[in-house]
Structure formats: C-alpha cells, structure tokens
Design an enzyme around this catalytic site. Structure first.
Site, PDB file in Angstrom:
ATOM      1  N   ASN A  61      26.350   6.566  17.291  1.00 19.68           N
ATOM      2  CA  ASN A  61      26.369   6.005  18.644  1.00 19.68           C
ATOM      3  C   ASN A  61      27.303   4.798  18.622  1.00 19.68           C
ATOM      4  O   ASN A  61      27.100   3.873  17.822  1.00 19.68           O
ATOM      5  CB  ASN A  61      24.948   5.587  19.044  1.00 19.68           C
ATOM      6  CG  ASN A  61      24.857   5.025  20.445  1.00 19.68           C
ATOM      7  OD1 ASN A  61      25.859   4.685  21.070  1.00 19.68           O
ATOM      8  ND2 ASN A  61      23.639   4.920  20.952  1.00 19.68           N
ATOM      9  N   ASN A  88      37.010   6.763  24.113  1.00 18.58           N
ATOM     10  CA  ASN A  88      36.653   7.797  25.081  1.00 18.58           C
ATOM     11  C   ASN A  88      35.157   7.910  25.314  1.00 18.58           C
ATOM     12  O   ASN A  88      34.732   8.450  26.336  1.00 18.58           O
ATOM     13  CB  ASN A  88      37.212   9.140  24.583  1.00 18.58           C
ATOM     14  CG  ASN A  88      36.733  10.306  25.404  1.00 18.58           C
ATOM     15  OD1 ASN A  88      37.024  10.408  26.587  1.00 18.58           O
ATOM     16  ND2 ASN A  88      35.978  11.208  24.779  1.00 18.58           N
ATOM     17  N   SER A 141      38.224   5.659  34.564  1.00 16.82           N
ATOM     18  CA  SER A 141      37.957   6.678  35.571  1.00 16.82           C
ATOM     19  C   SER A 141      38.565   6.191  36.878  1.00 16.82           C
ATOM     20  O   SER A 141      38.836   4.987  37.039  1.00 16.82           O
ATOM     21  CB  SER A 141      36.440   6.855  35.731  1.00 16.82           C
ATOM     22  OG  SER A 141      36.119   7.563  36.906  1.00 16.82           O
ATOM     23  N   TYR A 154      27.907   3.360  36.471  1.00 17.03           N
ATOM     24  CA  TYR A 154      29.114   3.993  35.962  1.00 17.03           C
ATOM     25  C   TYR A 154      30.359   3.264  36.463  1.00 17.03           C
ATOM     26  O   TYR A 154      31.259   2.934  35.685  1.00 17.03           O
ATOM     27  CB  TYR A 154      29.154   5.460  36.404  1.00 17.03           C
ATOM     28  CG  TYR A 154      30.330   6.231  35.866  1.00 17.03           C
ATOM     29  CD1 TYR A 154      30.363   6.650  34.543  1.00 17.03           C
ATOM     30  CD2 TYR A 154      31.405   6.567  36.686  1.00 17.03           C
ATOM     31  CE1 TYR A 154      31.434   7.376  34.047  1.00 17.03           C
ATOM     32  CE2 TYR A 154      32.481   7.278  36.204  1.00 17.03           C
ATOM     33  CZ  TYR A 154      32.492   7.692  34.883  1.00 17.03           C
ATOM     34  OH  TYR A 154      33.569   8.398  34.393  1.00 17.03           O
ATOM     35  N   ALA A 155      30.397   2.987  37.775  1.00 15.17           N
ATOM     36  CA  ALA A 155      31.555   2.296  38.336  1.00 15.17           C
ATOM     37  C   ALA A 155      31.728   0.920  37.706  1.00 15.17           C
ATOM     38  O   ALA A 155      32.847   0.528  37.339  1.00 15.17           O
ATOM     39  CB  ALA A 155      31.412   2.182  39.851  1.00 15.17           C
ATOM     40  N   ALA A 156      30.639   0.189  37.575  1.00 14.93           N
ATOM     41  CA  ALA A 156      30.729  -1.154  36.984  1.00 14.93           C
ATOM     42  C   ALA A 156      31.262  -1.090  35.557  1.00 14.93           C
ATOM     43  O   ALA A 156      32.115  -1.891  35.151  1.00 14.93           O
ATOM     44  CB  ALA A 156      29.349  -1.824  37.006  1.00 14.93           C
TER      45      ALA A 156
END
Length: 261
Positions: A61, A88, A141, A154-156
């Site tokens: 991880n 990635n 992204s 996710y956006a943050a």
C-alpha cells in the site's frame, strides 16, 4: 509498437498491475526500460510477472511509509538508479453529497491518493537529485482541474496532486528533475464500470444514462483508453520531453465539464 526510447532507464510505476498503470508498464517495457511496479492486488501482480518475467513487482500500500521506503531502497540496490516515477496509485473515494461523506472514507482516499504520492516522491527524490536527472508524473484527473459533483474526496485529492507536481517542478528543477501531471478523462475499463454503478445508485439514474452523460462532458463525445495515458507518459519520461516540466496535460477528449449534462 516497440523501440528504444527508454533504453537504459529504470522506471517505477505505482498501481502498475492494472488499468493505466499496467498500460504504462507495458508501454515502457516495449521501449526497453527496466520496470518495477507495485500494487495491492497479489493476483494481478503475479499475472504481470508471468507475462513479463523481467518486471520487478512489490505488493504494498503506497500509504505505508516503511513499505514504500523499503521498495525504493530495494530498487536502487538492484539497479543503482531510478530515472522515472509514475505516481498512478489512487482510489475512487466515497460517492455521495457532502453532508453524507464519512470521515474515515475521506481519510482513506487522502492517504492513498495524496500521502502515497508524497511518500514515493520523498524517497525517490534523493536518488534523482544524486543522479542530477529524473522524470516524475503524477496521475491526477479532470477532477483535479474541475469541480466534480458527489465526488468531494476524490476531487480534493486530485487537485492536491496537481499542486504537489507544480511545487516539485519548482523545487527540483535545478537538479534536472522534471515533474508533470497527466489528467485523464473518463477511462474505459472495470474501474469506470464501478464508478458509474456507484453514481447510478447515488443519483437514481441508470448506468446507461450516466455513461452517456460522461460522453457528453467532452467535445469529442468519447471515453479514452489506458493506452492513451501510457503514450503521454512515455513522451514525458523520454528524452523527447527533456524540457517539459511543471505542466498539466489533459488527455480527455476535450473535457468541458464534469457536471451532469
């Protein structure tokens, strides 16, 4: 396609056993790079090793600092250099309105997407500085340059990795280390199927309607494939991109919005 554009170079790709990471590993191998990958999926790693015996694999991880430190030390011990790093590894995070976000899920998203990106760079940077060369790519992204309804964590996290890449490009440029960001659009594959299913459950729309809405978010009315990202990564990690740094590359079919259209 095969060639020698990465001949003599050693590359580390996180989450390299599937999706964008797998496509990038395959593209780099085809260009004669020595490739190491890490992933949490033991079976996928075994498949990659069986298919590409030369590849070096690690199950870990990226949010585990000691594991990351050990992996990078081992790669350096084996090959004496690390020329390219593709950050990635990432998770989708919780889907839902902000008032329903759970703090544990938020922290898990940040741990993998942001802290994992930071940790790999923390231990690769000294190696690249000693070499006076290196190329680093953070995979963000379109959500890292736009708003993304119902995907706050996710956006943050993806905005954060853009900021890290910009900062590292400034910090490490004098050491001839280039750092860029790739912002994929909607990438066809199993991961997008899961994302669409989660959004359908949250919004009440059908998966088919969600998929069409994704296509309409781009001027080219299309999804992309992982190989599109791998090709961009190859350019940025090869000598062809030797003066490209601090840039944010959208590979997304000209995305214009992430709102539902």
């Amino acid at each position: 396609m095969t060639g020698t554009r990465l001949k003599g170079k050693v590359a580390l790709i996180t989450a390299g056993a599937s999706g964008i990471g797998k496509a990038t590993a395959e593209r780099f191998l085809a260009e004669d790079a020595t490739v190491a990958i890490c992933d949490m999926d033991e079976a996928a790693l075994a498949t990659m090793k069986e298919t590409y015996p030369s590849i070096v694999t690690y199950q870990l991880n990226v949010a585990d600092e000691e594991a990351v430190k050990g992996m990078i030390s081992d790669i350096h011990d084996k090959f004496g250099q690390i020329d390219a790093l593709v950050n990635n590894a990432g998770v989708a995070g919780q889907t839902g309105p902000i008032e329903e976000q759970e703090i544990d899920a938020w922290r898990q998203c940040m741990a993998v997407n942001v802290e994992g990106t930071m940790l790999t760079m923390k231990y690769v940077a000294p190696i690249m500085k000693s070499q006076k060369s290196g190329a680093v790519i953070n995979i963000s992204s379109t959500a890292g340059i736009m708003g993304y309804p119902y995907r706050s964590p996710y956006a943050a996290s993806k905005w954060a990795v853009v900021g890290l890449a910009k900062t590292w490009a400034m910090e490490l440029g004098e050491d001839n280390i280039r750092v860029n960001t790739i912002c994929p659009g909607s990438v066809d594959g199993d991961r997008m199927v899961r994302v669409i299913a989660a959004e359908a459950e949250t919004t009440g729309l059908t998966p088919e309607a969600i998929r069409i809405s994704y296509e309409k978010q781009t001027s080219m009315r299309t999804f992309i494939v992982a190989e599109d990202i791998a090709n961009a990564a190859l350019f940025m990690c090869s000598d062809e991109g030797r003066f490209v740094s601090g840039q944010v590359f959208g590979v997304d079919g000209a995305a214009t919005t992430l709102d539902k259209v």
